[in-house]
Design an enzyme around this catalytic site. Structure first.
Site, short mmCIF file in Angstrom:
data_model
loop_
_atom_site.label_atom_id
_atom_site.label_comp_id
_atom_site.label_asym_id
_atom_site.label_seq_id
_atom_site.Cartn_x
_atom_site.Cartn_y
_atom_site.Cartn_z
N SER A 93 -13.57 -16.74 -4.02
CA SER A 93 -14.44 -15.95 -3.68
C SER A 93 -15.30 -15.40 -4.78
O SER A 93 -14.67 -15.01 -5.83
CB SER A 93 -14.13 -14.66 -2.84
N LEU A 115 -20.54 -18.48 -3.62
CA LEU A 115 -21.57 -17.55 -3.96
C LEU A 115 -22.48 -17.01 -2.89
O LEU A 115 -22.69 -17.55 -1.90
CB LEU A 115 -22.52 -18.41 -4.94
N TYR A 116 -22.62 -15.55 -3.11
CA TYR A 116 -23.55 -14.96 -2.35
C TYR A 116 -24.82 -14.69 -3.18
O TYR A 116 -24.73 -14.08 -4.04
CB TYR A 116 -23.01 -13.48 -1.96
N THR A 142 -22.56 -19.02 0.73
CA THR A 142 -22.22 -18.56 2.07
C THR A 142 -23.82 -17.83 2.67
O THR A 142 -24.39 -17.08 1.86
CB THR A 142 -21.39 -17.11 1.86
N LYS A 207 -21.87 -22.28 3.65
CA LYS A 207 -20.79 -22.00 4.27
C LYS A 207 -21.29 -21.05 5.64
O LYS A 207 -22.09 -19.98 5.05
CB LYS A 207 -19.79 -21.36 3.67
N SER A 229 -18.77 -21.93 10.34
CA SER A 229 -17.98 -20.66 9.99
C SER A 229 -18.68 -19.63 10.78
O SER A 229 -19.88 -19.74 10.71
CB SER A 229 -17.52 -20.60 8.73
N HIS A 231 -17.54 -16.80 9.71
CA HIS A 231 -17.06 -15.77 8.84
C HIS A 231 -15.62 -15.06 9.40
O HIS A 231 -15.62 -13.72 9.12
CB HIS A 231 -18.10 -14.77 8.60
N ASP A 262 -13.94 -23.69 9.84
CA ASP A 262 -13.23 -22.39 9.36
C ASP A 262 -13.30 -21.43 10.21
O ASP A 262 -14.24 -20.97 11.06
CB ASP A 262 -13.91 -22.18 7.95
N GLY A 264 -9.84 -19.31 12.67
CA GLY A 264 -8.75 -19.07 13.73
C GLY A 264 -8.11 -20.26 13.46
O GLY A 264 -7.12 -20.36 14.42
C1 LIG Z 1 -10.71 -10.27 3.90
C2 LIG Z 1 -11.84 -11.17 3.89
C3 LIG Z 1 -12.44 -11.42 2.83
C4 LIG Z 1 -13.52 -12.36 3.00
N1 LIG Z 1 -14.25 -12.70 2.00
C5 LIG Z 1 -15.34 -13.71 1.90
C6 LIG Z 1 -16.10 -13.81 0.63
O1 LIG Z 1 -15.96 -13.10 -0.07
N2 LIG Z 1 -17.05 -14.67 1.00
C7 LIG Z 1 -17.00 -15.80 2.05
O2 LIG Z 1 -17.67 -16.58 1.87
N3 LIG Z 1 -16.11 -15.47 3.10
C8 LIG Z 1 -15.37 -14.34 3.08
N4 LIG Z 1 -14.38 -14.40 4.31
C9 LIG Z 1 -14.49 -15.28 5.33
C10 LIG Z 1 -13.56 -16.60 4.98
O3 LIG Z 1 -14.09 -17.36 4.04
C11 LIG Z 1 -13.47 -17.47 6.40
O4 LIG Z 1 -14.71 -17.71 6.72
C12 LIG Z 1 -12.66 -16.67 7.32
O5 LIG Z 1 -11.65 -16.07 6.93
C13 LIG Z 1 -11.86 -17.74 8.37
O6 LIG Z 1 -11.54 -17.30 9.37
P1 LIG Z 1 -9.61 -17.10 9.47
O7 LIG Z 1 -9.41 -15.82 8.58
O8 LIG Z 1 -9.55 -16.89 10.89
O9 LIG Z 1 -9.11 -18.25 8.82
C14 LIG Z 1 -13.58 -13.37 4.03
C15 LIG Z 1 -12.76 -13.02 5.29
C16 LIG Z 1 -11.73 -12.28 4.94
C17 LIG Z 1 -10.73 -12.02 6.14
C1 LIG Z 2 -17.08 -8.60 -0.66
C2 LIG Z 2 -17.31 -8.88 0.73
C3 LIG Z 2 -18.89 -9.13 1.34
C4 LIG Z 2 -16.50 -9.96 1.22
C5 LIG Z 2 -16.78 -10.69 2.44
O1 LIG Z 2 -17.37 -11.50 2.75
C6 LIG Z 2 -15.95 -10.18 3.75
O2 LIG Z 2 -15.35 -9.25 3.66
O3 LIG Z 2 -15.85 -10.61 4.88
#
Ligand SMILES: Cc1cc2nc3c(=O)[nH]c(=O)nc-3n(C[C@H](O)[C@H](O)[C@H](O)COP(=O)(O)O)c2cc1C
Ligand SMILES: CC(C)CC(=O)C(=O)O
Length: 339
Positions: A93, A115-116, A142, A207, A229, A231, A262, A264
Site C-alpha cells: 500500500s 498508488l492513489y 486504485t 484496482k 474489487s 475494496h 479481490d 472475501g
Molecule cells: C484495513 C484495510 C486497509 C486497506 N488499505 C488499502 C489501501 O491502502 N489501498 C488499496 O488499494 N486498498 C486497500 N484496502 C483494500 C484491499 O486492498 C482489498 O481490496 C480488500 O481488503 C479485499 O478484501 P478482503 O479484505 O475481503 O480480502 C484496504 C483494506 C483493508 C481491510
Molecule cells: C489510507 C486509506 C485510504 C487506506 C484504504 O484504502 C482503506 O482503509 O480502505
C-alpha cells in the site's frame, strides 16, 4: 472460512486495540457488501471433473492485496508481511507505515506498489519515482476511491489519524509536512491513467473495476491487468459481491489482460471458484492482517501456507483444471454460471 484463518482472526481481535481492529475489520455504511463478499462464495459450488489424469501445477495464484498501516497490527509492520510473502506477489500500500524501499529490501519475491493518484501531479510523480527506485515491478492504481468511504466504526471511535510515532512513510517530505497521514483521494480520469503510463515504464494495473465497460476502457488504455474489487466493502455499500462482478469483467476483457479477483477470499475453495470463473489469481486483504496481528511474520506465513495447501487439495479433487462450466449456483443446479 478455513479454521486456521478463523483462529488467527480471533487471536487478532483479542490482541488488537479495538479501535484498530475495527479499522481493519470494518466496511462502509451498513457493511452489506463486506458481508456479501464472503457470503457470495458460499452460494457457489463446483462440479468436479474426474479421470483427467492431470498433474496439479504448483503455481499459487495469490497476491497480497494492499492494506494500509501494518504497524497498527504488529510492530514489525510491512517488514513482517514482506518477509512472509515468499511465493506470492506483495502489493504494498502507498499508505504503508514502512517506506517502500525497506519493504522491497525485506521481500524475497516481487513487490508491486499501490498508488492513489494525488491531486498534486508532482506528489504522484514523486511517489512513482520512489516505487521505481525501490525496485517495485508494477504499479497498481486504485480507482474505486474518488472520495473516502464512510466507515461508521471509525467515525464512532473518532479514528482519523495514526497514533504518534507512526506515519504513512511513503508520503514523508512530500509537501514538507513529514509524517502526517495525508493520503488524499481524487476523482481522476482515464487521461490520468494515460499520463501515468507515459510517466513510467512499469506495468500499470487498475484496482477496483466492477463494470464490464470500465474493463474494456482499461484494456483500451493499455493497462497490464485488472483487479476486480469493491475494496473489501469499504467504498460503496451498494455494489455486488466482488466474485459476482467477476464473470462480466472476464467476458469483457476476453483474455487480453489478466484479471485478479479481490474481496472475501477465505479458503482454498474460494480461490478455486474465482479461478473457475476466469480469474488469473486472487488478492487477499484482511486474512493477512489477522495473521500479522496474531503472530507477525509467522502468522502471515501461516495464512499463506494454509491457503496454498487447501487450494492444491481442491484443485486435485477437481482434476487439476478449473473452468466456468464447473461452477454451479447452489439451490438452482444451474452450471456454467452466467454463460
Ligand atoms: C484495513 C484495510 C486497509 C486497506 N488499505 C488499502 C489501501 O491502502 N489501498 C488499496 O488499494 N486498498 C486497500 N484496502 C483494500 C484491499 O486492498 C482489498 O481490496 C480488500 O481488503 C479485499 O478484501 P478482503 O479484505 O475481503 O480480502 C484496504 C483494506 C483493508 C481491510
Ligand atoms: C489510507 C486509506 C485510504 C487506506 C484504504 O484504502 C482503506 O482503509 O480502505
Amino acid at each position: 472460512m478455513n479454521p486456521v484463518l478463523a483462529e488467527l482472526h480471533d487471536k487478532a481481535r483479542a490482541v488488537l486495540d479495538p479501535v484498530h481492529y475495527d479499522f481493519f475489520a470494518g466496511g462502509v455504511g451498513d457493511e452489506v457488501v463486506l458481508a456479501e463478499n464472503e457470503a457470495a462464495f458460499l452460494r457457489l459450488a463446483l462440479l468436479p471433473r474426474v479421470l483427467r489424469g492431470k498433474k496439479v501445477s504448483d503455481a499459487f495464484p495469490v497476491l497480497i492485496s494492499p492494506t494500509a498501516f501494518h504497524k497498527l497490527a504488529h510492530p514489525d509492520g510491512e517488514l513482517a508481511t514482506a518477509r512472509a510473502a515468499a511465493g506470492t506477489i506483495l502489493v504494498s500500500s502507498m499508505a504503508s507505515t514502512v517506506p517502500i524501499a525497506d519493504v522491497v529490501a525485506a521481500a524475497t519475491g516481487p513487490v508491486w506498489f499501490q498508488l492513489y493518484v494525488q491531486p498534486d501531479p508532482e506528489v504522484t510523480q514523486a511517489l512513482v519515482r520512489r516505487a521505481e527506485r525501490a525496485g517495485c515491478t508494477a504499479l497498481v492504481v486504485t480507482v474505486d476511491s474518488p472520495v473516502f468511504g464512510r466507515h461508521r466504526r471509525d467515525i464512532a471511535h473518532g479514528f482519523h489519524d495514526l497514533p504518534a510515532g507512526l506515519a504513512a512513510e511513503n508520503m514523508r517530505d512530500l509537501h514538507g509536512v513529514p509524517g502526517l497521514r495525508k493520503i488524499e483521494m481524487s476523482a481522476f480520469s482515464w487521461e490520468d491513467i494515460d499520463r501515468l503510463r507515459s510517466m513510467t515504464s512499469l506495468p500499470l494495473w487498475v484496482k477496483g473495476v466492477l463494470h464490464p465497460a470500465d474493463a474494456v476502457l482499461a484494456v483500451a488504455h493499455g493497462v497490464a491487468g485488472i483487479v476486480v474489487s469493491n475494496h473489501g466493502g469499504r467504498q460503496l455499500d451498494l455494489t455486488p459481491a466482488a466474485v459476482e462482478a467477476l464473470p462480466g469483467v472476464v467476458d469483457a476483457v476476453a483474455g487480453r489482460v489478466p484479471v485478479v479477483l479481490d474481496g472475501g477470499v477465505r479458503s482454498g475453495g474460494d480461490i478455486a471458484l474465482a479461478l473457475a470463473l476466469g480469474a488469473s489469481a486472487v488478492g487477499i486483504g484482511r486474512p493477512v492482517l489477522w495473521g500479522l496481528a496474531a503472530d507477525g511474520e509467522a502468522g502471515v506465513r501461516r495464512v499463506l501456507d494454509v491457503l496454498r495447501d487447501e487450494y492444491e487439495h481442491v484443485l486435485a479433487m477437481c482434476g487439476g483444471e478449473l473452468t466456468r462450466d464447473m461452477v454451479v449456483v447452489r439451490g438452482t443446479g444451474v452450471s456454467g454460471w452466467r454463460g
